[in-house]
Design an enzyme around this catalytic site. Structure first.
Site, short mmCIF file in Angstrom:
data_model
loop_
_atom_site.label_atom_id
_atom_site.label_comp_id
_atom_site.label_asym_id
_atom_site.label_seq_id
_atom_site.Cartn_x
_atom_site.Cartn_y
_atom_site.Cartn_z
N THR A 202 102.21 100.83 13.59
CA THR A 202 102.76 101.36 12.33
C THR A 202 103.66 102.57 12.58
OG1 THR A 202 100.69 102.57 12.16
CG2 THR A 202 100.91 100.64 10.75
N ARG B 132 94.47 102.07 29.44
CA ARG B 132 93.51 101.21 30.11
C ARG B 132 94.27 100.21 30.96
NH1 ARG B 132 90.14 104.45 29.30
NH2 ARG B 132 88.20 104.28 28.14
N GLU C 297 89.05 98.36 37.70
CA GLU C 297 88.79 99.53 38.52
C GLU C 297 87.30 99.68 38.83
OE1 GLU C 297 90.64 102.21 35.66
OE2 GLU C 297 88.66 102.96 35.09
N HIS D 86 91.46 107.07 37.82
CA HIS D 86 90.98 107.27 36.45
C HIS D 86 90.43 108.70 36.26
CE1 HIS D 86 89.20 105.17 32.67
NE2 HIS D 86 89.52 106.43 32.42
#
Ligand code: NAP
Ligand code: 8YV
Length: 310
Positions: free
Chosen positions: A173, A229, A258, A276
């Protein structure tokens, strides 16, 4: 004291707080998981370390379960629909990690653009006296397209502006009060930018969102940075395009499976890899741990949840 299942190791500060308030059962240490869950039929609290899968089948083995507190803002490891239908509340740790994750996104952009890791290797391997390192690009004056202008995305946008970059964004949006140009089509945005920075959640709606087509549109002079991600990008296509030079560069903090990844990534000089660690600073992890525990205490004490998801 109430029983609580902890799915994986927690920080010492969070562990101490949990053990002060709950009888903590360590799920990850149980050799027989089925027997472990059978012994927990009265347990109302689960503290999730963030990555352990929590699906409907597991929830069914815990009939007294009332709340899952997740360490992390991303709740993709938890089946939210299954939780909702079983009246199980879910909480996460938003906002407190925005700055740390945005900082890492910029660190990856800088390291990728200025080839910091490869240049460091050039110096360490004694090559400098034989010749200067090749010239690199720079962030200044470039355009960054943010995929997911949410809490973290907005912090990334601010930092990119400080680097004199133009910011545009894509999401489902258009946001009325954001000044940045909006693209309703991700491929169009990728075609127009120098940098594509992804920071959308890893839910089912985002799997493979950054497709081969998107990466091809970004092209040989474009770079992709992922702090969202690993599942949101077509990883084999990305690897293929990076190897052939059809995608210029990448800075990656997250991977589809991962900590596993194709070793082919390790040989690519146009890629910067990070394990990460977007939120992995002492200050931020402490704040996440604090919120993670306070949500459990709020539920136990009959108070409103601080950061509910479900
Ligand atoms: P957030 O405030 O909810 O923002 C998410 C953004 O993604 C929103 O702007 C949303 O916009 C957009 N979005 C969601 N689904 C989309 C879709 N299908 N297509 C396009 N855009 C979509 O979340 P946040 O707090 O910024 O966190 C974002 C994610 O970052 C987390 O879920 C987590 O996966 C990841 N993360 C990673 C680290 C790390 O260590 N690397 C740390 C923290 C968080 P619309 O609703 O308009 O689409
Ligand atoms: C954490 C994250 O590393 O908050 C998130 O969504 O990805 C990170 O902050 C992780 O969730 C904790 O294990």
């Amino acid at each position: 004291m109430q029983d609580l299942i902890l799915t994986g190791p927690a920080l010492p500060s969070a562990m101490e707080a949990l053990e002060k308030e709950f009888r903590v059962h360590r799920y990850w240490e149980a050799t027989d998981k089925t027997a472990f869950l059978k012994s927990q039929t009265n347990t109302r609290f689960v503290a999730s370390s963030g990555h352990a899968k929590l699906d409907g089948a597991m929830m069914d083995q815990l009939p007294a379960l009332e709340i899952i507190s997740n360490f992390g803002v991303g709740v993709d490891a938890i089946d939210l629909k299954a939780a909702r239908t079983r009246n199980i509340r879910v909480t996460n740790t938003p906002e407190v990690l925005n700055d740390a994750v945005a900082e890492l996104a910029l660190a990856l952009m800088l390291a990728t653009c200025r080839r910091i890791v490869d240049a460091d290797a050039h110096v360490r391997s004694g090559k400098w006296p034989n010749g200067n390192y090749p010239l690199t690009g720079e962030l200044t004056g470039g355009t960054v397209g943010i995929l997911g202008l949410g809490r973290i995305g907005k912090e990334i946008a601010r930092r990119c502006q400080a680097f004199k970059m133009q910011v545009v964004y894509h999401g489902r949006t258009k946001q009325r009060f954001e000044p940045f140009p909006y693209y309703d089509n991700l491929i169009d945005m990728a075609r127009d930018v120098d940098w594509l920075v992804a920071v959308v959640p890893g839910d089912t709606g985002t799997i493979g969102l950054v497709s081969r087509e998107v990466l091809e549109a970004l092209g040989p002079t474009g770079a992709f940075v992922n702090v969202g991600r690993g599942t949101l990008v077509d990883e084999p296509a990305m690897l293929d395009l990076l190897k052939s030079g059809k995608l210029g560069a990448a800075g990656l903090d997250v991977f589809a499976e991962e900590p596993k990844m194709s070793p082919e990534f390790w040989d690519l000089p146009n890629v910067v890899l990070s394990p990460h660690q977007g939120s992995a600073t002492t200050k931020t992890r402490w704040a996440m741990g604090d919120l993670f525990v306070r949500n459990l205490l709020a539920h136990r004490d009959g108070n409103p949840l601080i950061t509910p998801v479900v």
